[in-house]
Design a protein around this motif. Structure first.
Motif, PDB file in Angstrom:
ATOM      1  N   THR A  19       0.828  -1.213   0.000  1.00  0.00           N
ATOM      2  CA  THR A  19       0.000   0.000   0.000  1.00  0.00           C
ATOM      3  C   THR A  19       0.857   1.256   0.000  1.00  0.00           C
ATOM      4  N   LEU A  20       1.924   1.282   0.804  1.00  0.00           N
ATOM      5  CA  LEU A  20       2.798   2.456   0.819  1.00  0.00           C
ATOM      6  C   LEU A  20       3.462   2.658  -0.542  1.00  0.00           C
ATOM      7  N   THR A  21       3.966   1.585  -1.129  1.00  0.00           N
ATOM      8  CA  THR A  21       4.602   1.699  -2.444  1.00  0.00           C
ATOM      9  C   THR A  21       3.606   2.194  -3.486  1.00  0.00           C
ATOM     10  N   ALA A  22       2.394   1.653  -3.449  1.00  0.00           N
ATOM     11  CA  ALA A  22       1.357   2.083  -4.388  1.00  0.00           C
ATOM     12  C   ALA A  22       0.991   3.545  -4.174  1.00  0.00           C
ATOM     13  N   ALA A  23       0.939   3.982  -2.919  1.00  0.00           N
ATOM     14  CA  ALA A  23       0.569   5.369  -2.625  1.00  0.00           C
ATOM     15  C   ALA A  23       1.595   6.347  -3.181  1.00  0.00           C
ATOM     16  N   VAL A  24       2.873   6.042  -2.996  1.00  0.00           N
ATOM     17  CA  VAL A  24       3.916   6.938  -3.513  1.00  0.00           C
ATOM     18  C   VAL A  24       3.885   6.968  -5.038  1.00  0.00           C
ATOM     19  N   LEU A  25       3.699   5.808  -5.659  1.00  0.00           N
ATOM     20  CA  LEU A  25       3.607   5.770  -7.120  1.00  0.00           C
ATOM     21  C   LEU A  25       2.393   6.546  -7.625  1.00  0.00           C
ATOM     22  N   ALA A  26       1.259   6.377  -6.961  1.00  0.00           N
ATOM     23  CA  ALA A  26       0.041   7.069  -7.389  1.00  0.00           C
ATOM     24  C   ALA A  26       0.205   8.576  -7.293  1.00  0.00           C
ATOM     25  N   ASN A  27       0.881   9.045  -6.243  1.00  0.00           N
ATOM     26  CA  ASN A  27       1.123  10.480  -6.111  1.00  0.00           C
ATOM     27  C   ASN A  27       2.147  10.967  -7.125  1.00  0.00           C
ATOM     28  N   ARG A  28       3.178  10.169  -7.351  1.00  0.00           N
ATOM     29  CA  ARG A  28       4.206  10.563  -8.316  1.00  0.00           C
ATOM     30  C   ARG A  28       3.616  10.675  -9.720  1.00  0.00           C
ATOM     31  N   LEU A  29       2.687   9.765 -10.049  1.00  0.00           N
ATOM     32  CA  LEU A  29       2.074   9.748 -11.378  1.00  0.00           C
ATOM     33  C   LEU A  29       0.825  10.616 -11.466  1.00  0.00           C
ATOM     34  N   LEU A  89      -6.897  -1.289  -2.121  1.00  0.00           N
ATOM     35  CA  LEU A  89      -7.129  -0.168  -3.030  1.00  0.00           C
ATOM     36  C   LEU A  89      -8.307  -0.431  -3.962  1.00  0.00           C
ATOM     37  N   ASP A  90      -8.932   0.659  -4.415  1.00  0.00           N
ATOM     38  CA  ASP A  90     -10.012   0.551  -5.392  1.00  0.00           C
ATOM     39  C   ASP A  90      -9.495  -0.108  -6.671  1.00  0.00           C
ATOM     40  N   TRP A  91     -10.395  -0.836  -7.340  1.00  0.00           N
ATOM     41  CA  TRP A  91      -9.989  -1.593  -8.521  1.00  0.00           C
ATOM     42  C   TRP A  91      -9.455  -0.676  -9.626  1.00  0.00           C
ATOM     43  N   GLY A  92     -10.082   0.477  -9.807  1.00  0.00           N
ATOM     44  CA  GLY A  92      -9.629   1.393 -10.851  1.00  0.00           C
ATOM     45  C   GLY A  92      -8.209   1.870 -10.622  1.00  0.00           C
ATOM     46  N   LEU A 138      -2.037   1.047 -11.569  1.00  0.00           N
ATOM     47  CA  LEU A 138      -0.744   0.811 -10.928  1.00  0.00           C
ATOM     48  C   LEU A 138      -0.105  -0.511 -11.344  1.00  0.00           C
ATOM     49  N   TRP A 139      -0.910  -1.437 -11.851  1.00  0.00           N
ATOM     50  CA  TRP A 139      -0.417  -2.788 -12.126  1.00  0.00           C
ATOM     51  C   TRP A 139       0.875  -2.812 -12.952  1.00  0.00           C
ATOM     52  N   PRO A 140       0.945  -2.135 -14.101  1.00  0.00           N
ATOM     53  CA  PRO A 140       2.180  -2.231 -14.900  1.00  0.00           C
ATOM     54  C   PRO A 140       3.399  -1.640 -14.202  1.00  0.00           C
ATOM     55  N   HIS A 141       3.191  -0.713 -13.278  1.00  0.00           N
ATOM     56  CA  HIS A 141       4.319  -0.107 -12.566  1.00  0.00           C
ATOM     57  C   HIS A 141       4.802  -0.983 -11.415  1.00  0.00           C
ATOM     58  N   LEU A 142       3.904  -1.773 -10.838  1.00  0.00           N
ATOM     59  CA  LEU A 142       4.259  -2.607  -9.691  1.00  0.00           C
ATOM     60  C   LEU A 142       4.669  -4.019 -10.087  1.00  0.00           C
ATOM     61  N   GLU A 143       4.295  -4.424 -11.283  1.00  0.00           N
ATOM     62  CA  GLU A 143       4.513  -5.810 -11.692  1.00  0.00           C
ATOM     63  C   GLU A 143       5.992  -6.176 -11.729  1.00  0.00           C
ATOM     64  N   ALA A 144       6.841  -5.208 -12.026  1.00  0.00           N
ATOM     65  CA  ALA A 144       8.275  -5.497 -12.135  1.00  0.00           C
ATOM     66  C   ALA A 144       8.984  -5.484 -10.782  1.00  0.00           C
ATOM     67  N   LEU A 145       8.287  -5.090  -9.729  1.00  0.00           N
ATOM     68  CA  LEU A 145       8.900  -5.011  -8.402  1.00  0.00           C
ATOM     69  C   LEU A 145       8.666  -6.322  -7.661  1.00  0.00           C
ATOM     70  N   ARG A 146       9.746  -6.989  -7.295  1.00  0.00           N
ATOM     71  CA  ARG A 146       9.633  -8.284  -6.619  1.00  0.00           C
ATOM     72  C   ARG A 146      10.511  -8.278  -5.368  1.00  0.00           C
ATOM     73  N   PRO A 147       9.973  -8.685  -4.222  1.00  0.00           N
ATOM     74  CA  PRO A 147      10.761  -8.672  -2.979  1.00  0.00           C
ATOM     75  C   PRO A 147      11.944  -9.633  -3.033  1.00  0.00           C
ATOM     76  N   ARG A 148      12.983  -9.270  -2.323  1.00  0.00           N
ATOM     77  CA  ARG A 148      14.125 -10.158  -2.135  1.00  0.00           C
ATOM     78  C   ARG A 148      13.742 -11.255  -1.138  1.00  0.00           C
ATOM     79  N   PRO A 149      14.407 -12.403  -1.182  1.00  0.00           N
ATOM     80  CA  PRO A 149      14.137 -13.454  -0.188  1.00  0.00           C
ATOM     81  C   PRO A 149      14.359 -12.945   1.230  1.00  0.00           C
ATOM     82  N   SER A 150      13.583 -13.476   2.173  1.00  0.00           N
ATOM     83  CA  SER A 150      13.633 -13.009   3.555  1.00  0.00           C
ATOM     84  C   SER A 150      13.913 -14.176   4.503  1.00  0.00           C
TER      85      SER A 150
END
Length: 674
Positions: free
Chosen positions: A146-156, A230-233, A238-250
């Motif tokens: 959610t935080l990552t999506a929020a920053v991206l949504a504001n940036r865009l 988040l709302d579906w719209g 955001l999907w194409p911007h977040l799809e390439a982001l993958r967490p490192r192993p933990s």
């Protein structure tokens, strides 16, 4: 209290009950915290004018031109300069001389003697804002995605349709991005407000760079969809911007989190504890290098862990903790991440309730001069609690509860284990009356129930993890109780019961129910019952943002005093962040402050000191003098007092000027429109 009335004026109408509680939310929560409320400037008492209520127009009485009290508009520009010989704006730093005034108290016999003291500080704040990276442990969880999506949504600058209209990206709920501060009074005696973020140079949230770890291998787009926050719209954009982001192993150590989390654990750092520690350090170095960052801050927003026992020789000192990791003895995943961050010189912030920062980790942070902060994000129910209890006790009302949680909530327990020795009935079945007397003093309690359906709730359904959360929630009223010996005898405190249930259907939309019962004069009682629907991750994300931005700012502040001219920074345990944590960590020997207003004032006043501004004391003596005598800048228009009341209530279409109870419509409280 209607929107035209002002609690700062004598008469009319006592300011108690429902109106006082409404005003509390305006006073204590930063603009934008209330869901859907636009950030607005604040009145003299710290209350925003509800939207839709027009400002009072100039009026006259007995021929005397007399402007009505008006709400000061926020300045269109956030730029300001402090014109003072004590403040120097250099190309690299802002240097401010500041007189810190406080008082020391000593007891001589039955007399308390108070000695006012003054210390002159010199604050220096570096003006260069770095390129900042944020690494989230639990990046693929609800909060991280959610935080990552929020920053991206504001940036865009995204917007999206909803069933109630079109919404636009914003940072509502963030103290630094949606809050304001008062600079002082203008020539007309009105307060001038600017955004909180304009006090000192801060990193712009849109410029943050994110990375992180997660035991789940889902990319951030899939994690966002799984979270259902988040709302579906908005998700679709955001999907194409977040799809390439993958967490490192933990790091996954099953005994520290609930067994139901094992289905997510498919993205793991393998090896010994020492090998896992080294891999985390390599990840931090790789992120800093590949993203071209000046600084990295690590924030734990992963699962709540069970408490880790503090054992001499195991984790009580920095040396012992590092040896424990090398030997592969018991250490929690969150402590591993904390140690790795400290060794890499990165600030570490713990957003969960467990005791991640064991004594050995705190000592290591102090040795390396690295900031650490915690514990547990203070977002919804607990934030309200730290306001209401402060209000009740500060108003001279003694919190006395009439209920507790059921014995089943304690596993069939009966008495709360922490009170078994004294026999206090903290948590007993509903309706059971305990005898009064030395063994059973009158029950005083605060009862908090909530249920949620996200992964955090599922993890907390396990007793060891719930216990961590219970401890962090239960200490939030301690300092407020101790501040009033008139109401509470030494050792006397309200019983505080917390219940959390996992209900998958409600998802991230947590339901919280609280009951506060206080004793009035002459044996009367007053009960407040609140139902709070908390959008859990949408409340936590702006808190995470504030934690990162304020921590980075503190890294650029140094100070010295006349008696100690060697520059120094803040203590490695960054207690300035207490406003954002349920169970704030403080340096050894320091008082723990949980009252929300005091916590916010601490942040604001320290930042004001860095630019040579006096602390905000809310005295407004300029408006309380019989004869104006305080110097103002610019021309001053003579005014005469007017009642801060609205006029007669407008006539309704049916000709009625009152409600069904015969009360004037002018007295009906109006809340901000959404």
């Amino acid at each position: 209290m209607g929107p035209g009335e002002c609690p700062s004026l004598g008469g009319n109408d006592l300011w108690m009950g429902k109106r006082a509680v409404m005003a509390l939310f305006y006073c204590f929560f930063p603009p934008g915290w209330l869901a859907g409320a636009a950030p607005v400037p604040m009145m003299g008492m710290g209350m925003p004018r509800p939207s839709g209520i027009p400002q009072a127009q100039n009026a006259s009485r007995d021929g005397c031109p007399c402007p009505m009290l008006q709400l000061s508009a926020m300045e269109a520009t956030a730029d300001f300069v402090v014109e003072s010989p004590d403040v120097v704006y250099g190309p690299d730093t802002i240097e401010a001389q500041y007189e810190y005034r406080t008082a020391c108290v000593s007891r001589e016999g039955n007399v308390l003697k108070v000695y006012p003291t003054s210390t002159r500080f010199t604050f220096r704040t570096a003006r260069q804002v770095p390129r900042l990276g944020v690494m989230l442990v639990g990046w693929g969880g609800n909060n991280g995605s959610t935080l990552t999506a929020a920053v991206l949504a504001n940036r865009l600058r995204l917007s999206w349709p909803t069933r109630t209209g079109r919404k636009e990206a914003n940072y509502y709920g963030s103290l630094t991005q949606a809050g304001t501060v008062s600079l002082g009074l203008d020539a007309e005696g009105q307060e001038v407000f600017v955004p909180f973020s304009s006090l000192l140079p801060m990193v712009a949230p849109d410029d943050l760079v994110f990375d992180g770890w997660d035991i789940s291998s889902l990319n951030l787009a899939e994690a966002m969809r799984r979270a259902q926050v988040l709302d579906w719209g908005l998700q679709e954009q955001l999907w194409p911007h977040l799809e390439a982001l993958r967490p490192r192993p933990s790091v996954y150590i099953p005994e520290f989190i609930a067994a139901n989390q094992s289905v997510r654990a498919d993205n793991l750092i393998l090896g010994t504890r020492a090998q896992q520690l080294e891999q985390i350090r390599r990840d931090i170095r790789d992120f800093r290098s590949s993203a071209g960052l000046d600084k990295v801050i690590v924030l734990w927003t992963a699962n709540t862990e069970r408490f880790c026992e503090v054992v001499p020789g195991l984790n009580d000192t920095a040396e012992n903790l590092l040896r424990t990791i090398q030997l592969g003895l018991e250490v929690s995943p969150s402590t591993l991440f904390a140690v790795a961050s400290i060794l890499e010189g990165c600030a570490f912030l713990n957003g969960s309730p467990q005791n991640t920062l064991v004594p050995g980790a705190l000592e290591l942070a102090r040795q390396r001069r690295v900031f650490v902060g915690g514990d547990d994000f203070k977002s919804g129910q607990t934030k309200v609690k730290s306001v209401l209890v402060d209000f009740l006790i500060g108003s001279g009302l003694k919190v006395r509860g009439l209920g507790g949680c059921t014995a089943q909530e304690w596993g069939g327990g009966g008495l709360d284990p922490k009170h078994q020795a004294c026999g206090r009935g903290a948590c007993v079945p509903w309706g059971l009356q305990l005898p009064r007397g030395p063994l059973f003093p009158q029950t005083m309690s605060i009862v908090s129930y909530n249920h949620l359906g996200n992964n955090d709730g599922q993890n907390l359904s396990a007793p060891p993890q719930f216990r961590s959360k219970e401890v962090s929630k239960s200490s939030v009223v301690d300092d407020m109780v101790q501040s009033n010996p008139v109401l509470y005898r030494p050792g006397e405190e309200p019983d505080h019961c917390v219940v959390i249930k996992y209900v998958p259907y409600v998802g991230d939309s947590k339901r919280a129910l609280d009951e506060y019962t206080s004793e009035l004069m002459l044996g009367g009682t007053n009960t407040l019952v609140l139902h709070n629907t908390c959008e859990d991750s949408l409340l936590a994300a702006p808190i995470m943002l504030d934690l990162v931005l304020l921590t980075e700012l503190c890294q650029r502040v140094s100070f010295c005093t006349d008696t100690d001219p060697e520059p120094q920074g803040f203590h490695s345990v960054l207690s300035l962040l207490s406003f954002l944590f349920k169970a704030p960590l403080v340096p050894p020997g320091s008082p723990v402050v949980n009252a929300l207003f005091r916590q916010r004032s601490c942040i604001e006043n320290i930042l004001r000191a860095c630019v040579g501004l006096p602390p905000q004391n809310h005295m407004l003596l300029e408006h309380k003098m019989e004869r104006p005598g305080l110097k103002r800048v610019g021309p001053v228009v003579a005014t005469c007092p007017v009642p801060c009341k609205r006029g007669a209530a407008p006539t309704a279409p049916n000709g009625c000027t009152g409600d069904a109870n015969g009360l004037s419509q002018a007295d009906t409280p109006q809340m901000p429109t959404t």
